[in-house]
Design a protein around this motif. Structure first.
Motif, PDB file in Angstrom:
ATOM      1  N   ALA A  34      -0.390   5.980 -12.399  1.00 22.57           N
ATOM      2  CA  ALA A  34       1.052   6.255 -12.494  1.00 22.57           C
ATOM      3  C   ALA A  34       1.665   5.513 -13.679  1.00 22.57           C
ATOM      4  CB  ALA A  34       1.717   5.823 -11.191  1.00 22.57           C
ATOM      5  N   GLN A  35       2.836   5.986 -14.105  1.00 22.21           N
ATOM      6  CA  GLN A  35       3.539   5.351 -15.228  1.00 22.21           C
ATOM      7  C   GLN A  35       3.896   3.906 -14.902  1.00 22.21           C
ATOM      8  OE1 GLN A  35       4.664   6.457 -18.386  1.00 22.21           O
ATOM      9  NE2 GLN A  35       3.055   7.949 -17.994  1.00 22.21           N
ATOM     10  N   ALA A  36       4.189   3.660 -13.619  1.00 24.43           N
ATOM     11  CA  ALA A  36       4.618   2.322 -13.212  1.00 24.43           C
ATOM     12  C   ALA A  36       3.952   1.951 -11.896  1.00 24.43           C
ATOM     13  CB  ALA A  36       6.132   2.289 -13.044  1.00 24.43           C
ATOM     14  N   GLY A  37       3.784   0.669 -11.682  1.00 20.27           N
ATOM     15  CA  GLY A  37       3.182   0.223 -10.437  1.00 20.27           C
ATOM     16  C   GLY A  37       3.011  -1.288 -10.488  1.00 20.27           C
ATOM     17  N   THR A  38       2.415  -1.822  -9.433  1.00 23.20           N
ATOM     18  CA  THR A  38       2.150  -3.265  -9.401  1.00 23.20           C
ATOM     19  C   THR A  38       0.681  -3.488  -9.124  1.00 23.20           C
ATOM     20  OG1 THR A  38       4.350  -3.570  -8.496  1.00 23.20           O
ATOM     21  CG2 THR A  38       2.905  -5.465  -8.448  1.00 23.20           C
ATOM     22  N   ALA A  39       0.068  -4.263  -9.990  1.00 24.12           N
ATOM     23  CA  ALA A  39      -1.362  -4.548  -9.866  1.00 24.12           C
ATOM     24  C   ALA A  39      -1.560  -5.991  -9.420  1.00 24.12           C
ATOM     25  CB  ALA A  39      -2.051  -4.325 -11.211  1.00 24.12           C
ATOM     26  N   LEU A  40      -2.691  -6.233  -8.789  1.00 29.83           N
ATOM     27  CA  LEU A  40      -3.064  -7.586  -8.369  1.00 29.83           C
ATOM     28  C   LEU A  40      -4.370  -7.952  -9.064  1.00 29.83           C
ATOM     29  CD1 LEU A  40      -2.815 -10.067  -6.455  1.00 29.83           C
ATOM     30  CD2 LEU A  40      -4.026  -8.715  -4.716  1.00 29.83           C
ATOM     31  N   ASP A  41      -4.375  -9.104  -9.738  1.00 27.66           N
ATOM     32  CA  ASP A  41      -5.589  -9.626 -10.379  1.00 27.66           C
ATOM     33  C   ASP A  41      -6.053 -10.815  -9.543  1.00 27.66           C
ATOM     34  OD1 ASP A  41      -7.568 -10.690 -11.971  1.00 27.66           O
ATOM     35  OD2 ASP A  41      -6.334 -10.878 -13.780  1.00 27.66           O
ATOM     36  N   PRO A 100      -1.392 -13.731  -2.058  1.00 28.94           N
ATOM     37  CA  PRO A 100      -0.638 -13.269  -3.229  1.00 28.94           C
ATOM     38  C   PRO A 100       0.828 -13.061  -2.831  1.00 28.94           C
ATOM     39  CG  PRO A 100      -2.615 -11.944  -2.894  1.00 28.94           C
ATOM     40  CD  PRO A 100      -2.461 -12.798  -1.669  1.00 28.94           C
ATOM     41  N   PRO A 101       1.717 -12.932  -3.813  1.00 32.66           N
ATOM     42  CA  PRO A 101       3.141 -12.881  -3.482  1.00 32.66           C
ATOM     43  C   PRO A 101       3.629 -11.597  -2.817  1.00 32.66           C
ATOM     44  CG  PRO A 101       2.816 -12.922  -5.868  1.00 32.66           C
ATOM     45  CD  PRO A 101       1.484 -13.099  -5.255  1.00 32.66           C
ATOM     46  N   ALA A 102       2.929 -10.467  -2.940  1.00 34.37           N
ATOM     47  CA  ALA A 102       3.418  -9.234  -2.298  1.00 34.37           C
ATOM     48  C   ALA A 102       2.466  -8.809  -1.185  1.00 34.37           C
ATOM     49  CB  ALA A 102       3.574  -8.134  -3.332  1.00 34.37           C
ATOM     50  N   GLU A 103       2.960  -7.906  -0.359  1.00 31.12           N
ATOM     51  CA  GLU A 103       2.179  -7.443   0.807  1.00 31.12           C
ATOM     52  C   GLU A 103       1.054  -6.495   0.399  1.00 31.12           C
ATOM     53  OE1 GLU A 103       2.953  -7.663   4.413  1.00 31.12           O
ATOM     54  OE2 GLU A 103       3.826  -9.504   3.615  1.00 31.12           O
ATOM     55  N   ALA A 104       1.350  -5.597  -0.571  1.00 30.17           N
ATOM     56  CA  ALA A 104       0.372  -4.566  -0.924  1.00 30.17           C
ATOM     57  C   ALA A 104       0.576  -4.115  -2.364  1.00 30.17           C
ATOM     58  CB  ALA A 104       0.525  -3.379   0.016  1.00 30.17           C
ATOM     59  N   TYR A 105      -0.518  -3.645  -2.979  1.00 32.59           N
ATOM     60  CA  TYR A 105      -0.530  -3.310  -4.410  1.00 32.59           C
ATOM     61  C   TYR A 105      -1.074  -1.898  -4.655  1.00 32.59           C
ATOM     62  CZ  TYR A 105       0.509  -8.212  -5.088  1.00 32.59           C
ATOM     63  OH  TYR A 105       1.129  -9.445  -5.067  1.00 32.59           O
ATOM     64  N   ARG A 129      -6.995  -6.116   2.468  1.00 30.45           N
ATOM     65  CA  ARG A 129      -5.712  -6.593   2.964  1.00 30.45           C
ATOM     66  C   ARG A 129      -4.551  -6.278   2.018  1.00 30.45           C
ATOM     67  NH1 ARG A 129      -4.781 -12.876   4.535  1.00 30.45           N
ATOM     68  NH2 ARG A 129      -2.551 -12.724   4.847  1.00 30.45           N
ATOM     69  N   TYR A 130      -4.790  -6.319   0.714  1.00 35.73           N
ATOM     70  CA  TYR A 130      -3.670  -6.214  -0.234  1.00 35.73           C
ATOM     71  C   TYR A 130      -3.616  -4.885  -0.986  1.00 35.73           C
ATOM     72  CZ  TYR A 130      -3.392 -11.108   0.921  1.00 35.73           C
ATOM     73  OH  TYR A 130      -3.293 -12.283   1.621  1.00 35.73           O
ATOM     74  N   SER A 131      -4.488  -3.933  -0.643  1.00 36.64           N
ATOM     75  CA  SER A 131      -4.438  -2.618  -1.304  1.00 36.64           C
ATOM     76  C   SER A 131      -3.587  -1.670  -0.479  1.00 36.64           C
ATOM     77  CB  SER A 131      -5.842  -2.007  -1.407  1.00 36.64           C
ATOM     78  OG  SER A 131      -6.671  -2.804  -2.205  1.00 36.64           O
ATOM     79  N   ARG A 132      -2.708  -0.941  -1.157  1.00 34.56           N
ATOM     80  CA  ARG A 132      -2.017   0.168  -0.504  1.00 34.56           C
ATOM     81  C   ARG A 132      -3.025   1.278  -0.292  1.00 34.56           C
ATOM     82  NH1 ARG A 132       3.233  -0.880  -1.332  1.00 34.56           N
ATOM     83  NH2 ARG A 132       3.711  -1.437  -3.479  1.00 34.56           N
ATOM     84  N   ARG A 133      -2.757   2.174   0.636  1.00 32.51           N
ATOM     85  CA  ARG A 133      -3.647   3.318   0.815  1.00 32.51           C
ATOM     86  C   ARG A 133      -3.701   4.137  -0.482  1.00 32.51           C
ATOM     87  NH1 ARG A 133      -4.438   7.259   5.866  1.00 32.51           N
ATOM     88  NH2 ARG A 133      -6.476   7.859   5.124  1.00 32.51           N
ATOM     89  N   GLY A 134      -4.899   4.403  -0.964  1.00 35.26           N
ATOM     90  CA  GLY A 134      -5.054   5.168  -2.219  1.00 35.26           C
ATOM     91  C   GLY A 134      -5.064   4.281  -3.462  1.00 35.26           C
ATOM     92  N   ALA A 135      -4.905   2.979  -3.283  1.00 30.57           N
ATOM     93  CA  ALA A 135      -4.890   2.060  -4.436  1.00 30.57           C
ATOM     94  C   ALA A 135      -6.231   2.109  -5.179  1.00 30.57           C
ATOM     95  CB  ALA A 135      -4.625   0.632  -3.971  1.00 30.57           C
TER      96      ALA A 135
END
Ligand SMILES: C[S@@+](CC[C@H](N)C(=O)[O-])C[C@H]1O[C@@H](n2cnc3c(N)ncnc32)[C@H](O)[C@@H]1O
Length: 213
Positions: A34-41, A100-105, A129-135
């Motif tokens: 997607a054009q925008a989103g939030t990733a977790l490293d 991590p600071p957010a619930e899901a990525y 735990r931290y992946s959204r469905r489809g992440a």
């Protein structure tokens, strides 16, 4: 890698080839990100992969976590000077106890964390735990060679001229690393069997796919 000297040596090392390969294969795997989103490293270290990702995907934000205060301090120092730095949040968090600071990525990636963990399931359960469905899930790590002789050959080939502390860490990391079939077993044990693993160079594998549980 909590030691300041070790963190500095790691941050100064030349990871251009594997880190550029990581980003290129990530783009190939997820051409329609997607054009925008939030990733977790996960296990971001001094943040080189986070910076590369944020520069290449300018609509994205990154939460980058690492258990080492020294690594996070180096990453934050670079963030102040890097144009993509304002879209990356560097957080000291030791997995699995600290979150991590957010619930899901929307995307979870990690490079060279797995072989540092006392139990590989710390990484795979964090991804669950931290992946959204489809992440998107994208993990790279070193691949354990078949013999001590091959370990030494890789140290000579890729760490020739590097600081002794880095050569030692690279050698220990190669011995501690997993082979792709072992990683596939770990993924299956954690219910992530749809994520596929393959060798992508003489010393790295990548596990990639979608979190679809
Ligand atoms: C080899 S470095 C990789 C750094 C970075 N991903 C890169 O590619 O340059 C491994 C990192 O994992 C971090 N680490 C090890 N165990 C961890 C844990 N349980 N939770 C969070 N970070 C951890 C270490 O502090 C270190 O910075």
């Amino acid at each position: 890698m909590d030691d300041v000297e070790q963190a500095r040596a790691y941050a100064d090392a030349d990871f251009e080839a594997p880190h550029a390969h990581f980003t290129a294969l990530l783009r190939e795997e997820f051409p329609d990100l997607a054009q925008a989103g939030t990733a977790l490293d996960l296990g971001c270290g001094p943040g080189d992969i986070s910076f590369r990702f944020a520069a290449a995907w300018p609509g994205w934000r990154v939460d980058a976590v690492d258990g080492s205060e020294a690594m996070i301090a180096l990453a934050r120092g670079r963030a102040g000077e890097d144009p993509a730095g304002s879209r990356i949040r560097f957080v000291r968090a030791m997995l699995p106890a600290e979150a991590p600071p957010a619930e899901a990525y929307d995307l979870v990636f990690s490079n060279s964390l797995l072989h540092h963990l006392p139990d590989p399931q710390i990484l795979w359960s964090s991804i669950r735990r931290y992946s959204r469905r489809g992440a998107g899930v994208f993990v790279m790590d070193l691949m354990r060679p078949g013999s001590e002789h091959e370990v030494e050959a890789l140290v000579e080939r890729y760490a020739d001229g590097e600081a002794e502390i880095l050569r030692r860490d690279f050698r220990l990391s190669l011995f501690a690393a997993y082979r792709p079939d072992e990683v596939q077993d770990q993924l299956e044990a954690s219910g992530l069997g749809a994520i596929r693993v393959d060798a992508i160079s003489d010393r790295h594998w990548i596990a990639r796919g979608r979190f679809d549980i």
